[in-house]
Design an enzyme around this catalytic site. Structure first.
Site, PDB file in Angstrom:
ATOM      1  N   PHE A 149     -22.754 -61.684 -44.314  1.00 27.46           N
ATOM      2  CA  PHE A 149     -22.960 -62.643 -45.400  1.00 27.46           C
ATOM      3  C   PHE A 149     -21.896 -63.721 -45.456  1.00 27.46           C
ATOM      4  O   PHE A 149     -22.129 -64.804 -45.990  1.00 27.46           O
ATOM      5  CB  PHE A 149     -22.994 -61.911 -46.747  1.00 27.46           C
ATOM      6  CG  PHE A 149     -21.638 -61.424 -47.221  1.00 27.46           C
ATOM      7  CD1 PHE A 149     -20.766 -62.251 -47.911  1.00 27.46           C
ATOM      8  CD2 PHE A 149     -21.221 -60.125 -46.968  1.00 27.46           C
ATOM      9  CE1 PHE A 149     -19.519 -61.804 -48.337  1.00 27.46           C
ATOM     10  CE2 PHE A 149     -19.987 -59.669 -47.383  1.00 27.46           C
ATOM     11  CZ  PHE A 149     -19.125 -60.508 -48.077  1.00 27.46           C
ATOM     12  N   LYS A 173     -31.254 -61.526 -37.236  1.00 22.92           N
ATOM     13  CA  LYS A 173     -31.370 -60.768 -38.478  1.00 22.92           C
ATOM     14  C   LYS A 173     -30.163 -61.113 -39.325  1.00 22.92           C
ATOM     15  O   LYS A 173     -29.094 -60.525 -39.193  1.00 22.92           O
ATOM     16  CB  LYS A 173     -31.414 -59.261 -38.175  1.00 22.92           C
ATOM     17  CG  LYS A 173     -32.137 -58.400 -39.235  1.00 22.92           C
ATOM     18  CD  LYS A 173     -31.562 -58.485 -40.636  1.00 22.92           C
ATOM     19  CE  LYS A 173     -30.256 -57.740 -40.766  1.00 22.92           C
ATOM     20  NZ  LYS A 173     -29.746 -57.770 -42.206  1.00 22.92           N
ATOM     21  N   GLU A 176     -29.149 -60.286 -45.813  1.00 26.73           N
ATOM     22  CA  GLU A 176     -30.155 -60.499 -46.851  1.00 26.73           C
ATOM     23  C   GLU A 176     -29.545 -61.050 -48.138  1.00 26.73           C
ATOM     24  O   GLU A 176     -30.279 -61.399 -49.070  1.00 26.73           O
ATOM     25  CB  GLU A 176     -30.910 -59.197 -47.133  1.00 26.73           C
ATOM     26  CG  GLU A 176     -30.081 -58.049 -47.657  1.00 26.73           C
ATOM     27  CD  GLU A 176     -29.453 -57.198 -46.557  1.00 26.73           C
ATOM     28  OE1 GLU A 176     -29.187 -56.005 -46.818  1.00 26.73           O
ATOM     29  OE2 GLU A 176     -29.209 -57.736 -45.443  1.00 26.73           O
ATOM     30  N   ARG A 177     -28.201 -61.154 -48.190  1.00 27.62           N
ATOM     31  CA  ARG A 177     -27.563 -61.691 -49.390  1.00 27.62           C
ATOM     32  C   ARG A 177     -27.628 -63.216 -49.464  1.00 27.62           C
ATOM     33  O   ARG A 177     -27.664 -63.780 -50.551  1.00 27.62           O
ATOM     34  CB  ARG A 177     -26.096 -61.240 -49.447  1.00 27.62           C
ATOM     35  CG  ARG A 177     -25.916 -59.738 -49.573  1.00 27.62           C
ATOM     36  CD  ARG A 177     -24.444 -59.399 -49.657  1.00 27.62           C
ATOM     37  NE  ARG A 177     -24.214 -57.965 -49.630  1.00 27.62           N
ATOM     38  CZ  ARG A 177     -23.003 -57.395 -49.651  1.00 27.62           C
ATOM     39  NH1 ARG A 177     -21.926 -58.164 -49.687  1.00 27.62           N
ATOM     40  NH2 ARG A 177     -22.874 -56.095 -49.616  1.00 27.62           N
ATOM     41  N   SER A 226     -18.749 -54.633 -40.876  1.00 24.77           N
ATOM     42  CA  SER A 226     -17.649 -53.693 -41.071  1.00 24.77           C
ATOM     43  C   SER A 226     -17.447 -52.852 -39.812  1.00 24.77           C
ATOM     44  O   SER A 226     -18.358 -52.690 -38.999  1.00 24.77           O
ATOM     45  CB  SER A 226     -17.943 -52.779 -42.262  1.00 24.77           C
ATOM     46  OG  SER A 226     -19.001 -51.894 -41.956  1.00 24.77           O
ATOM     47  N   CYS A 281     -13.095 -62.540 -42.145  1.00 19.59           N
ATOM     48  CA  CYS A 281     -12.474 -61.541 -41.279  1.00 19.59           C
ATOM     49  C   CYS A 281     -11.200 -62.088 -40.642  1.00 19.59           C
ATOM     50  O   CYS A 281     -10.433 -61.336 -40.053  1.00 19.59           O
ATOM     51  CB  CYS A 281     -13.451 -61.076 -40.200  1.00 19.59           C
ATOM     52  SG  CYS A 281     -13.907 -62.339 -39.016  1.00 19.59           S
ATOM     53  N   GLU A 383      -9.651 -52.618 -45.301  1.00 15.48           N
ATOM     54  CA  GLU A 383      -9.965 -54.033 -45.488  1.00 15.48           C
ATOM     55  C   GLU A 383     -10.529 -54.219 -46.897  1.00 15.48           C
ATOM     56  O   GLU A 383     -11.559 -53.634 -47.248  1.00 15.48           O
ATOM     57  CB  GLU A 383     -10.986 -54.487 -44.450  1.00 15.48           C
ATOM     58  CG  GLU A 383     -11.359 -55.950 -44.565  1.00 15.48           C
ATOM     59  CD  GLU A 383     -12.404 -56.377 -43.542  1.00 15.48           C
ATOM     60  OE1 GLU A 383     -12.313 -57.503 -43.046  1.00 15.48           O
ATOM     61  OE2 GLU A 383     -13.315 -55.565 -43.257  1.00 15.48           O
TER      62      GLU A 383
END
Length: 499
Positions: A149, A173, A176-177, A226, A281, A383
């Site tokens: 996202f 893909k 979805e957020r 993640s 990140c 994190e």
């Protein structure tokens, strides 16, 4: 209620699964749209569509494929404001930061414009008696990208730009957020001249991800997310015989030596720690001042700078950062702040409870600063992915290098110093994939490559640059000889040599 649908075969395709996910406006906390979540049959249809289109695209000469990339680059520049506003409305980052998100993806598209040169193989004449050897890079077929996202424009372009330029068809893909920008990018690719089916966007959740990892017609998967999920993706897709690159989490350190320009270092650290609400990140969530005097002076400057930060809605041109992406993520960040307190770190600035007037239901977290954080604490090891900066004090350069090198993550690291010898030692010895010297966010330019070490990256090849070209192609090597007659039967039973 606006519905965000799949994009397959050059057209918007309504979902048929009957399942949807909510897309929030992080500034208000309200649902602004719903996104269709694909079923297994919908994913199969998208892959079949891509597979049918890919062979003709791979047979298109690289120069023509490059022209599509050139036109896509032009369209990105024309639609920059529209894309940035759309991105900010779903992610929450401020408009200027959204433009940076798009620009860093655009730079990889610029790199992909050079694909005719990048795909050139190697040739050796006379490798043996009358024998020539040459190699070529060929597309894999249908490949896929699963993106997070936090960079809904940049990371998809990091993946599909090189993949498509190399002659592959791509299944994207996205998260979805914030799924609208990836669909818009696919539409612009079509406008740029990309054949239908070469870039298909399929929305989904865990079921869709697993379908991609297991699908027999998808030859490679690129993932960013993640570390736990990255490792699972790497193992599952690898077991299915796919080529995989899976980029995970990070806990980037910034060492500050006594000779550093503290004013510049402070400005850099503040921007890197709190920009985009820390949802990068390559953010800088850990600062390691070397020596007590350096630590005290830096802390004083950081507190002053934090006091001047403006948190606002994503359209506020004066805001330094906006809300985080969801209520759940806000709660997670605040739980880590409490964890830091419980672990005994000194909470210098507490960002919990921040409310923006008129947007009290928005997902806002104020800037947070900890000092005297212990390297053994969980809040340091994990994190956090929010606007939380932790100060871990060190006595020597070697101790600071050890902190970054021993950490489970190895994405990025930075050092602030005027000492060239110390910087060289640091760059040489630190066990981290990307190093900045007086550069707080060392994301490499598009013609190098992006990738971390340890639990920040699974797989041998990095994102974009020549690593991207290598990842999305496979090398075929041809050894050829044109017979002149006079063959000796016995010699054909001996392994060929180049004598």
């Amino acid at each position: 209620m606006r519905t965000i649908s799949h994009f397959v075969g050059g057209s918007v395709v309504e979902g048929t699964s009957g399942r949807f996910g909510d897309v929030f406006d992080p500034n208000t906390g309200k649902v602004q749209a719903r996104v269709a979540l694909a079923s297994a049959s919908e994913l199969d249809a998208a892959v079949a569509n891509a597979k049918a289109a890919q062979l003709a695209w791979a047979a298109t000469n690289p120069q023509r494929r490059a022209r599509v990339m050139f036109e896509f680059k032009r369209l990105l520049e024309v639609h920059m404001d529209e894309l940035a506003e759309l991105l900010s409305s779903e992610h929450g980052k401020v408009i200027a930061d959204s433009k940076g998100d798009i620009q860093r993806g655009l730079e990889v598209i610029e790199f992909a414009c050079g694909i005719p040169h990048l795909l050139k193989g190697e040739y050796t004449q006379g490798a043996g008696p009358g024998i020539d050897v040459y190699s070529m890079r060929q597309a894999l077929g249908v490949v896929a990208g699963i993106t997070p996202f936090n960079f809904p424009a940049m990371i998809p372009m990091w993946m599909f730009g090189p993949a498509i330029a190399c002659g592959n068809a791509f299944i994207l893909k996205p998260s979805e957020r914030d799924p609208s920008v990836p669909v818009r990018l696919a539409q612009l690719m079509m406008e740029a001249g990309l054949p239908p089916g070469i870039l298909n966007v399929v929305h989904g959740d865990k079921d869709c991800v697993e379908g991609i990892l297991d699908h027999k017609d998808i030859k490679a998967v690129s993932f960013v997310g993640s570390s736990d999920i990255a490792q699972a993706v790497f193992q599952r897709a690898g077991a299915a015989g796919k080529r995989v690159q899976a980029m995970g989490g990070a806990k980037n350190h910034g060492l500050v030596l006594p000779d550093a320009d503290l004013d510049q270092a402070t400005a850099d650290i503040i921007g890197a720690a709190y920009g985009s609400a820390g949802e990068r990140c390559m953010a800088l969530p850990v600062v390691v001042p070397v020596g007590a005097k350096t630590a005290d002076a830096l802390r004083e400057r950081l507190v002053d700078a934090i006091g001047g930060l403006r948190i606002g809605v994503s359209t506020d041109q004066d805001a330094h950062y906006g809300p985080v992406v969801s209520a759940a993520h806000k709660a997670r960040i605040e739980s880590y702040i409490q964890m830091g307190v419980d672990e005994g770190a000194e909470l210098v600035v507490d960002g919990r409870g921040f409310a923006l007037q008129g947007h009290e239901d928005g997902f806002f977290v104020g800037p947070t600063l900890f000092d005297r954080v212990k390297p053994t604490s969980r809040s340091y090891q994990d994190e956090i992915f929010g606007p939380v900066l932790q100060m871990v004090r060190a006595e020597t350069l070697e101790e600071g290098i050890g902190l970054a090198s021993r950490h489970q993550y190895g994405n990025g690291v930075a050092i602030f110093t005027r000492n060239g010898d110390a910087a060289r030692e640091f760059a040489d010895q630190v066990e981290v994939g990307m190093v900045g010297i007086n550069v707080p966010i060392p994301v490499p330019v598009a013609y190098h490559s992006f990738g971390g070490w340890k639990r920040s990256g699974f797989g041998d090849l990095n994102q974009y640059g020549m690593d991207g070209v290598k990842f999305y192609t496979r090398t075929k090597t041809v050894t050829q000889r044109w017979p002149k007659g006079g063959a000796v039967l016995d010699q054909s039973f001996v392994i060929p040599t180049m004598r």
